[in-house]
Design an enzyme around this catalytic site. Structure first.
Site, PDB file in Angstrom:
ATOM      1  N   ASP A   1      24.537 -84.624  62.234  1.00  0.00           N
ATOM      2  CA  ASP A   1      23.836 -86.512  61.858  1.00  0.00           C
ATOM      3  C   ASP A   1      25.055 -87.359  62.628  1.00  0.00           C
ATOM      4  O   ASP A   1      23.533 -88.333  62.167  1.00  0.00           O
ATOM      5  CB  ASP A   1      24.605 -86.004  60.418  1.00  0.00           C
TER       6      ASP A   1
ATOM      7  N   CYS B   1      33.643 -80.808  63.433  1.00  0.00           N
ATOM      8  CA  CYS B   1      32.511 -79.857  62.705  1.00  0.00           C
ATOM      9  C   CYS B   1      30.853 -79.209  63.502  1.00  0.00           C
ATOM     10  O   CYS B   1      30.375 -78.414  62.850  1.00  0.00           O
ATOM     11  CB  CYS B   1      32.613 -79.128  60.986  1.00  0.00           C
TER      12      CYS B   1
ATOM     13  N   HIS C   1      18.856 -76.709  59.166  1.00  0.00           N
ATOM     14  CA  HIS C   1      19.931 -75.690  58.701  1.00  0.00           C
ATOM     15  C   HIS C   1      18.871 -74.270  58.575  1.00  0.00           C
ATOM     16  O   HIS C   1      20.457 -73.192  58.515  1.00  0.00           O
ATOM     17  CB  HIS C   1      20.032 -76.162  57.371  1.00  0.00           C
TER      18      HIS C   1
ATOM     19  N   GLU D   1      29.768 -89.042  59.349  1.00  0.00           N
ATOM     20  CA  GLU D   1      28.393 -88.887  60.186  1.00  0.00           C
ATOM     21  C   GLU D   1      27.257 -89.751  60.062  1.00  0.00           C
ATOM     22  O   GLU D   1      26.568 -90.248  60.482  1.00  0.00           O
ATOM     23  CB  GLU D   1      28.763 -87.511  59.290  1.00  0.00           C
TER      24      GLU D   1
END
Ligand code: PEP
Ligand code: MG
Length: 753
Positions: free
Chosen positions: A626, A673, A361, A602
């Protein structure tokens, strides 16, 4: 055995000077294996030779003189085959080669094992014996284990130049990691040491020696006080013998012991934390080596005391803010979102860390902020980088430390070229995202940071495709309350209204920890993540849902997205909570319409339940980050397997293509996304597959828009067809590059070597 192994590796690791480390290594191995000779050969990539670097047992004059190409001699054979060779009568082997300077005709038994790090053969470790002795299985296992553990140490030494060349005469060194956020920058390294970690304290020359000594004394005093009061508190609960240990600690910290030595080191030219780390390291090393259990246990005590003193020293330096150069390249073991926030805006020019990978992240945030980043630089010598001039190449995953002038100029011109391209692309950013044959491919933006809500974006995108709500949660010190969240969400919704804003409910867990809600698990990416956490904590989810709904009052552009959905029951439970939040607000006089609700695709299982999910929600959003990680069983955060993490894996691409087909048959609008949507080649593939929308970080928009505006839909569909017939990720990448080159779009792809 394990104990001996551990101690040798530790000693080698802790040696500050590599010559000493190599010498320790061969001596300790020879002793542990009770053999006559132990030697280490380093593979010199430029010479393409294995060079004898250290030996105990062969003549010293042979060091650096004995050089073997791969495949030549027994050592060359081990290097070439990359497997152990165990011989009772070495001279009888057809590959045996005699070097006069070694004096090795005296030895008949030979056991050689390669040292390999991340698939690269770095050298060969050899033991030899005068009498005919077949090294047994235990010996072989020992040496193989030893070599495996030493791989990392040697790779580090090579990368830092401590062992041999890679550092050119002028001191330039290069480190390789995972490219995590594109861009190139020349700047100054600022090393952030994690609190109280003795191994990551950088070396610094003190500006005021007396001040350093004074603060050391104060820190020691504080620890002595702490120990005294702990001792008093425990006096009635622990035995007299255990209590006596506190006395030992006091003595260790006394002026005459640790304190005095650290002071001496400061006077030699090291700042207090560095001096403390040096002295503690020396003591620990010594204590761990002695064959006495009691003393060995004291090593842990010394380390612990050192950490306590360091914690106080760092507490103090935290009060005096570090000064950040104009182009700060932040370097650390691990960089948290909170640390990013500490650097003044406009000064953060790059990020480098030992941990992390391209989809961790911090990488996603760095990309959102347009900050070049390289993570997973496992070989980085943190302690020697502070203040150094560096070039960070976020495309190729490189960090050049103390670069030569020539390299600096080369990078200056690359940076200038890149700036020129951005300027050219900027001219078409207000034009529609439409293919030459008129197919409209709506682009949305991923947000989370306050800086994302820039007004200019509104005219260029079709809305926010993913607002990661956990980001604002990560920079607070507790769960933000309903009012606070309402204000945050209202800001986002208002900035983009009337365009839709897709707000994802809190997606913590995995590598996204909240400082006030730590989740410690052995397998965090397979554990308590996303909706799993928030359904277990309805009090947290309800506050968030109420805040989202309240914020949307009168705007009606809110859409809610549910992360990490595995089962339809989770969707049903979340929907019930959304209904409840809506009803509660209505009772309080807030009439808000029901937002459109979507599910993230995901977890691979959802690919097989699209029909059931479609009955419950209004849209899907594909989290390709993911989905890739779970389809390939590759931790997106682990630098060791970063090479395997590839959304262009044929398995992932065919899952995505099928998904696009099925969702359009179900008439459920579906966007992507994940990071793949922000890659120009990936975006063309996703468009060709038939996805309805692409959502990406703001800095990716210009290149993706430029690609879409130059490739027709049928050409993109053809590209998908061609790509799906390929069977390896390498072939897929090569094909994408070839096609984009043919379309004269190669300049949009990140540069690689
Ligand atoms: C994804 O998984 O692709 C995604 C967009 O979510 P995140 O990266 O925040 O996990
Ligand atoms: Mg995700």
């Amino acid at each position: 055995m394990l104990d001996v192994l551990r101690r040798i590796v530790q000693e080698v690791n802790e040696a500050r000077n590599l010559d000493a480390a190599l010498s320790t290594m061969v001596r300790r191995i020879r002793k542990a294996m009770r053999t006559d000779v132990c030697s280490f050969y380093l593979y010199d990539v430029e010479l393409e030779r294995l060079v004898l670097m250290e030996t105990i047992g062969l003549y010293a004059r042979a060091v650096k003189h004995v050089r073997l190409p791969l495949g030549e001699g027994l050592v060359g054979l081990v290097g070439q085959r990359e497997e152990p060779l165990n011989l009772e009568d070495a001279p009888a082997h057809p590959h045996f080669r005699y070097f006069e300077e070694t004096g090795e005709e005296r030895f008949s038994s030979f056991l050689g094992v390669p040292i390999i790090h991340q698939r690269r053969m770095l050298g060969v470790l050899v033991v030899q014996q005068q009498d005919k002795r077949r090294y047994d299985e235990g010996d072989e296992a020992f040496l193989v284990t030893m070599a495996a553990q030493l791989g990392g140490v040697l790779a580090h030494a090579l990368a830092t130049g401590a062992l041999t060349r890679p550092v050119s005469a002028d001191g330039q060194a290069v480190f390789i990691g995972v490219a995590a956020s594109p861009g190139m920058v020349i700047g100054d390294a600022v090393v952030i040491a994690p609190p109280a970690d003795l191994d990551s304290v950088p070396d610094l020359i003190p500006t005021d020696i007396d001040f350093e000594i004074a603060r050391l004394k104060e820190a020691i005093l504080k620890v002595r006080d702490e120990l005294r009061s702990t001792g008093e508190r425990l006096a009635s609960r622990i035995s007299a013998q255990e209590l006596a240990l506190f006395e030992v600690y006091q003595q260790m910290l006394s002026e005459a012991a640790l304190g005095q030595e650290v002071e001496k080191r400061i006077r030699e030219g090291q700042w207090a934390p560095g001096a403390l780390a040096d002295v503690v390291r020396r003591h620990v090393q010594y204590l761990e080596r002695v064959d006495d259990n009691y003393l060995r246990e004291r090593a842990a005590d010394v380390r612990d005391l050192g950490r306590r003193v360091l914690a106080h020293l760092q507490e103090e330096s935290a009060e005096t803010p570090t000064t950040y150069p104009d182009r700060t390249i932040l370097v650390g073991d691990e960089i948290s979102v909170a640390t990013l926030g500490e650097v003044p805006r406009g000064k953060l020019a790059g990020l480098v860390s030992i941990r992390g990978s391209s989809t961790s992240h911090v990488a996603i945030l760095a990309r959102a902020m347009g900050v070049p980043t390289v993570l997973g630089m496992v070989d980085l010598p943190l302690t020697r980088l502070n203040g150094a001039r560096v070039i960070l190449d976020g495309h190729r995953g490189r960090l050049f430390v103390r670069p030569t002038e020539e390299l600096g100029q080369h990078y200056q011109s690359l940076i200038a070229e890149e700036d020129a391209l951005s300027e050219v692309l900027e001219h078409e950013q207000d034009l529609p995202s439409e293919t030459p044959d008129g197919h409209v491919m709506p682009l949305m933006v991923n947000t989370g940071l306050a800086v994302d809500a820039v007004a200019s974006l509104k005219t260029r995108v079709s809305g926010v495709g993913l607002y990661r709500t956990e980001v604002p949660f990560m920079i607070t010190e507790r769960f933000p309350g309903e009012q606070e969240q309402t204000r945050l969400y209202r800001d986002q919704l208002e900035s983009f209204a009337p365009l839709p804003v897709v707000m994802r409910t809190l997606d913590i867990g995995g590598d996204k920890d909240l400082p006030y809600f730590p989740i410690e698990e052995a397998n965090p990416f397979l554990g308590w993540r996303g909706i799993r956490v928030t359904l277990d904590h309805p009090e947290v989810l309800m506050v968030q849902l109420r805040a989202m709904l309240r914020a949307s009052h009168g705007l009606d552009n809110l859409q809610i997205l549910l992360p990490m959905i595995t089962n339809v029951e989770e969707v049903d439970s979340a929907l019930r909570l959304i209904d409840r939040a809506q009803a509660e607000l209505a009772e309080e006089g807030f009439e808000v319409g029901r937002p459109r609700i979507g599910v993230m695709i995901e977890v691979p299982a959802t690919l097989f339940q699209l029909g059931a999910l479609a009955e419950r929600v209004d849209f899907f959003s594909v989290g390709s980050n993911d989905l890739t990680q779970y389809l390939l069983a590759v931790d997106r955060n682990n630098p060791r397997v970063a090479e395997l993490y590839n959304p262009c894996h044929p398995g992932v691409l065919s899952a995505l293509a099928r998904l696009a087909e099925e969702t359009s048959a179900l008439s459920v609008p579906t966007s992507v996304c994940g990071e793949l949507a922000g890659d120009p080649a990936g975006a063309l593939l996703l468009m060709g597959m038939g996805f309805d929308t692409l959502s990406m970080n703001a800095p990716s928009l210009p290149r993706v828009r430029a690609a879409i505006r130059r490739v027709s839909l049928p050409a993109a569909q053809e590209l998908v067809k061609e790509t799906l017939s390929l069977d390896t990720p390498t072939k897929v990448r090569a094909h994408l590059v070839a096609r984009l080159t043919e379309w004269q779009l190669a300049h949009l792809l990140p540069p690689t070597d």
